[in-house]
Design a protein around this motif. Structure first.
Motif, PDB file in Angstrom:
ATOM      1  N   UNK A  94      -1.005  -8.255   3.572  1.00 28.53           N
ATOM      2  CA  UNK A  94      -0.694  -8.706   2.218  1.00 28.53           C
ATOM      3  C   UNK A  94       0.558  -9.568   2.276  1.00 28.53           C
ATOM      4  N   UNK A  95       0.503 -10.700   1.670  1.00 28.88           N
ATOM      5  CA  UNK A  95       1.681 -11.554   1.661  1.00 28.88           C
ATOM      6  C   UNK A  95       2.663 -10.976   0.653  1.00 28.88           C
ATOM      7  N   UNK A 121      12.396   0.628   3.577  1.00 31.62           N
ATOM      8  CA  UNK A 121      11.145   0.203   2.918  1.00 31.62           C
ATOM      9  C   UNK A 121      10.746  -1.232   3.272  1.00 31.62           C
ATOM     10  N   UNK A 155       7.819  -2.019   5.908  1.00 31.60           N
ATOM     11  CA  UNK A 155       6.405  -1.676   5.750  1.00 31.60           C
ATOM     12  C   UNK A 155       5.512  -2.897   5.524  1.00 31.60           C
ATOM     13  N   UNK A 172      -2.666  -2.023   7.366  1.00 27.91           N
ATOM     14  CA  UNK A 172      -2.268  -1.995   5.961  1.00 27.91           C
ATOM     15  C   UNK A 172      -0.968  -1.224   5.793  1.00 27.91           C
ATOM     16  N   UNK A 173      -0.276  -1.541   4.717  1.00 33.92           N
ATOM     17  CA  UNK A 173       0.958  -0.847   4.403  1.00 33.92           C
ATOM     18  C   UNK A 173       0.695   0.644   4.235  1.00 33.92           C
ATOM     19  N   UNK A 174      -0.449   0.955   3.602  1.00 32.47           N
ATOM     20  CA  UNK A 174      -0.745   2.364   3.338  1.00 32.47           C
ATOM     21  C   UNK A 174      -0.982   3.121   4.644  1.00 32.47           C
ATOM     22  N   UNK A 175      -1.528   2.436   5.673  1.00 30.78           N
ATOM     23  CA  UNK A 175      -1.754   3.097   6.960  1.00 30.78           C
ATOM     24  C   UNK A 175      -0.423   3.421   7.636  1.00 30.78           C
ATOM     25  N   UNK A 235       2.436   3.792   6.113  1.00 27.72           N
ATOM     26  CA  UNK A 235       3.046   4.844   5.297  1.00 27.72           C
ATOM     27  C   UNK A 235       2.446   6.200   5.653  1.00 27.72           C
ATOM     28  N   UNK A 236       1.133   6.199   5.904  1.00 23.63           N
ATOM     29  CA  UNK A 236       0.434   7.417   6.280  1.00 23.63           C
ATOM     30  C   UNK A 236       1.023   8.002   7.564  1.00 23.63           C
ATOM     31  N   UNK A 268       4.677   9.274   7.035  1.00 26.03           N
ATOM     32  CA  UNK A 268       4.848  10.523   6.285  1.00 26.03           C
ATOM     33  C   UNK A 268       4.214  11.704   7.002  1.00 26.03           C
ATOM     34  N   UNK A 269       3.338  11.414   7.970  1.00 22.58           N
ATOM     35  CA  UNK A 269       2.683  12.518   8.685  1.00 22.58           C
ATOM     36  C   UNK A 269       3.673  13.213   9.616  1.00 22.58           C
ATOM     37  N   UNK A 326      12.084   8.580   5.517  1.00 25.88           N
ATOM     38  CA  UNK A 326      12.054   7.427   4.620  1.00 25.88           C
ATOM     39  C   UNK A 326      13.341   7.340   3.815  1.00 25.88           C
TER      40      UNK A 326
END
Lengths: 160, 559
Positions: A1-2, A42, A45, A55-58, A60-61, A64-65, A71
């Motif tokens: 994502x830009x 942050x 990410x 992806x950013x969510x990956x 983050x996943x 946080x794991x 963070x």
């Protein structure tokens, strides 16, 4: 994502770390970043997501794991008090309570507002023979008592 | 003798290349319970509902065990029943149990399996947890407290759609499905395709419900209620009413009239305009030398995906609005002085259309969206049921004038490859039936990931491709960036095209393909095959649209 980059953030340092690893080695890359900042800012990410084609969510996943990744910004001195079985029975809790009280911290608030100290517990440092143990930025201090912890904290405060 | 078989519940079942026991068991006619298994997604093995017992009493998850000749398994033993019931009970232990007020009531997998396995007592208190709603998106609504962590949405978003808006975050009992930094979904790179909602077994992700908004605005004497119905809707409704029909556009039209719409139109008419404009734009680009490839622009989730991931490709995307957004301004122009308040509604197979309708690009001179409300096929079905209409009995009706004609080219927009086929029909010199038939067999139809073929046009050969699902976009973009030339590329965000849209009722891949075939059948039955033959086009282009094509039918996504 830009995404919008933060002008005040040094992305050059990130590029160097990314170059040293395979793009799939996200954990190793995050560890190296945490080495520099003592936490995962942050800003990294969206940047990593683009550079590592994920992806950013990956990311983050992953971040946080693992308990090891933080963070939240950490203090200059990260104090880890061992609360494993051996340390616990040799009275690690009074040491922990002393440090928290002295620095105005608790179970939720782990870092002082001036980002000088972070106090955390760990489940075992594997040095049960030296119990109770604590570490300051990975330097091990053995056979601690609230009094010796006070002396150590005093010298750390002077060195700030 | 063929020894390649295994014993399932005492009967031999031949192994014919099945990837796992689950597929083999299903082939043997046994419906295995699962939450987390979809043949098109990777195997996750999280829910443990598909456990089977082997002859030594060992337990294996059928979804993640490959079949082996000579294997003997049982799918329904006292132990398995007990374990399955226990899993369900534990899932229900921290899941809201107020089923009657839930969006998914009657369609929930958890509810269905709890009924099937006779869970009539849960030994834990009903947590009655407050819903944890994220309704930031115009396409989907999330309720984290109804999530059972099966991961279907995560794998759909990552593996099939290659979007990656959501993933698991945290671990253990804190684990949840979230966007990066727990941001609301609207602030993530979600494109609104809704495929996560399509696979969610519970109400953790559902389509944003706009039906109640629509009910409020219907049946007002001062309002002229106008509906347009997308091509893919007509082939996905019948089954939900247990009706044996394929294309039920006539019945849908009748239902919409009965529900309270004054006028019902067919978005295929809008698609005809799209064909006219897109073909013109394509021919212009051929004359001016590009930019190539030209990407289609009908799919709002694809446009959003391009904006997120490939902003550099935006100049390549056709400036044509989607059929819905071409038709809506035309409807607006036609009725803006009718003396009544116009309510423009679109019935779509798509959740991203809800987002498209709200885009700033598609607002009239007063800042009002051209399309007021988008409801999905599922919401339409719900409204028909709420209105008490007996679908089986209602007599089909024709769509209304003045926009009462459409062509086969417009109808096939609902299936992957359809937009491209329609545009090729328009630009191709040979308009004979045999040329049409050839076109259908040259690779433009079908459900392959990327279907490409060459097409002679005047003095050159065109290279065209249809991309089936967002997950295949990266592959073709890579090829373009490495220098490969394409002239025209159609992209549909949802696998199989709009017929597989997330707004459609749940269907297996096989059923989705059937929907596609039914659209092609509808095309065959259309007297008019070419958009330019639509008499309405001639009328519009010499009337309302004259000199205003660009203002009403085009859009510039490049910021």
């Amino acid at each position: 994502m830009s995404s919008v980059l933060n002008e005040n953030f040094d992305y050059g340092q990130l590029d160097k770390i990314i170059e040293q690893h395979e793009p799939t080695a996200v954990i190793a890359i995050l560890q190296d970043i945490q080495e520099i900042y003592r936490y995962l800012p942050p800003e990294i990410f969206p940047y990593l997501a683009e550079k590592l084609h994920t992806s950013e969510s990956r990311i983050y996943s992953i971040a946080t794991f693992y308990e090891n990744f933080s963070l939240d910004p950490k203090g200059k001195y990260v104090i880890k008090v061992c609360d494993g079985t051996a340390c616990h029975v040799r009275k690690s809790v009074p040491i922990l309570n002393y440090l928290r009280e002295e620095l105005g911290l608790d179970e939720k608030k782990k870092t002082t507002d001036d980002l000088s100290f972070t106090v955390e517990t760990v489940s075992c440092l594997g040095a049960c023979g030296l119990a109770p143990v604590m570490t300051v930025n990975d330097e091990v201090h053995s056979g601690m008592t609230p009094e010796s912890a006070a002396a150590l904290l005093g010298s750390l405060k002077e060195a700030l | 003798m063929n020894n390649n078989f295994m014993i399932i519940d005492g009967s031999p079942v031949p192994i014919e290349g099945e990837k796992n026991l689950l597929e083999l068991i299903r082939k043997a006619g046994i419906e295995m319970p699962t939450f987390c298994y979809y043949s098109e997604l990777s195997v996750y093995g999280a829910c443990r509902m598909c456990m089977v017992e082997n002859k030594w009493g060992g337990m294996e998850a059928a979804c993640s065990t490959p079949p082996k000749a000579g294997m003997e398994i049982k799918t329904n033993t006292p132990r398995l029943r007990k374990y399955r019931k226990m899993i369900l009970e534990l899932l229900l232990a921290n899941h809201c149990r107020d089923c009657t007020t839930c969006d998914k009531n009657g369609k929930c997998k958890l509810q269905e399996l709890a009924t099937r396995f006779d869970v009539h007592r849960v030994r834990f208190d009903n947590p009655k947890s407050e819903p944890l709603i994220d309704d930031s998106s115009l396409s989907i609504t999330r309720d984290a407290n109804k999530c059972i962590l099966c991961g279907d949405c995560v794998r759909m978003c990552n593996e099939i759609q290659n979007v990656g808006a959501i993933d698991f975050a945290f671990r253990g009992s804190n684990m949840k499905v979230a966007c990066a930094f727990n941001k609301p979904i609207a602030e993530s790179n979600c494109v609104g395709c809704g495929q996560c909602a399509a696979v969610c077994p519970t109400a953790a992700i559902v389509i944003k419900d706009d039906a109640h908004l629509l009910w409020q605005q219907l049946n007002d004497n001062d309002t002229l209620a106008i509906a347009q119905v997308a091509p893919a809707v007509r082939v996905a409704v019948a089954k939900e009413f247990g009706y044996k029909g394929e294309n039920v556009m006539g019945k849908i039209t009748a239902c919409l009239h009965r529900i309270g719409f004054d006028l019902v139109f067919d978005t295929a008419t809008g698609a005809d305009m799209t064909v006219m404009e897109e073909a013109n734009e394509f021919l212009e680009r051929l004359e001016n030398g590009g930019p190539f490839p030209m990407f289609t622009s009908c799919c709002p989730a694809w446009v959003k995906y391009a904006e997120n991931e490939y902003p550099e490709l935006l100049p390549n995307i056709s400036t044509c609005r989607s059929p819905m957004q071409m038709f809506a301004p035309v409807i607006h122009e036609q009725y803006k002085n009718c003396g009544k308040k116009v309510l423009s509604v679109a019935v779509m197979p798509c959740t991203a259309k809800k987002f498209e309708a709200a885009r700033d690009e598609f607002k009239d001179e007063n800042g009002k969206p051209y399309v007021d409300i988008v409801i999905t096929t599922q919401e339409l079905i719900k409204m028909i049921k709420q209105a008490g209409i007996v679908f089986e009995d209602i007599e089909p009706e024709a769509i209304d004038l003045p926009f009462g004609t459409m062509t086969g080219s417009g109808v096939i927009f609902g299936v992957t490859g359809g937009v491209m086929e329609a545009v090729i029909r328009r630009v191709s010199d040979d308009k004979s039936i045999s040329a049409l038939r050839n076109l259908a067999f040259e690779g433009v139809r079908g459900f392959g990931d990327i279907r490409e073929f060459e097409l002679p046009l005047k003095d050159r050969t065109l290279k065209v491709a249809a991309v089936n699902g967002l997950g295949n976009v990266a592959k073709i973009v890579e090829r373009i960036k490495s220098g490969e030339h394409f002239d025209l590329i159609e992209v549909m965000a949802c696998p199989n095209g709009c017929i597989g849209g997330a707004g459609q009722p749940f269907a297996s891949t096989h059923e989705k393909h059937k929907r596609g075939e039914n659209l092609y059948k509808a095309d065959k039955l259309c007297t008019l095959k070419f958009s330019e033959e639509n008499p309405l086009m001639k009328e519009l282009y010499s009337g309302m649209l004259k000199g205003r094509e660009h203002e009403l039918l085009h859009v510039n996504y490049v910021k």
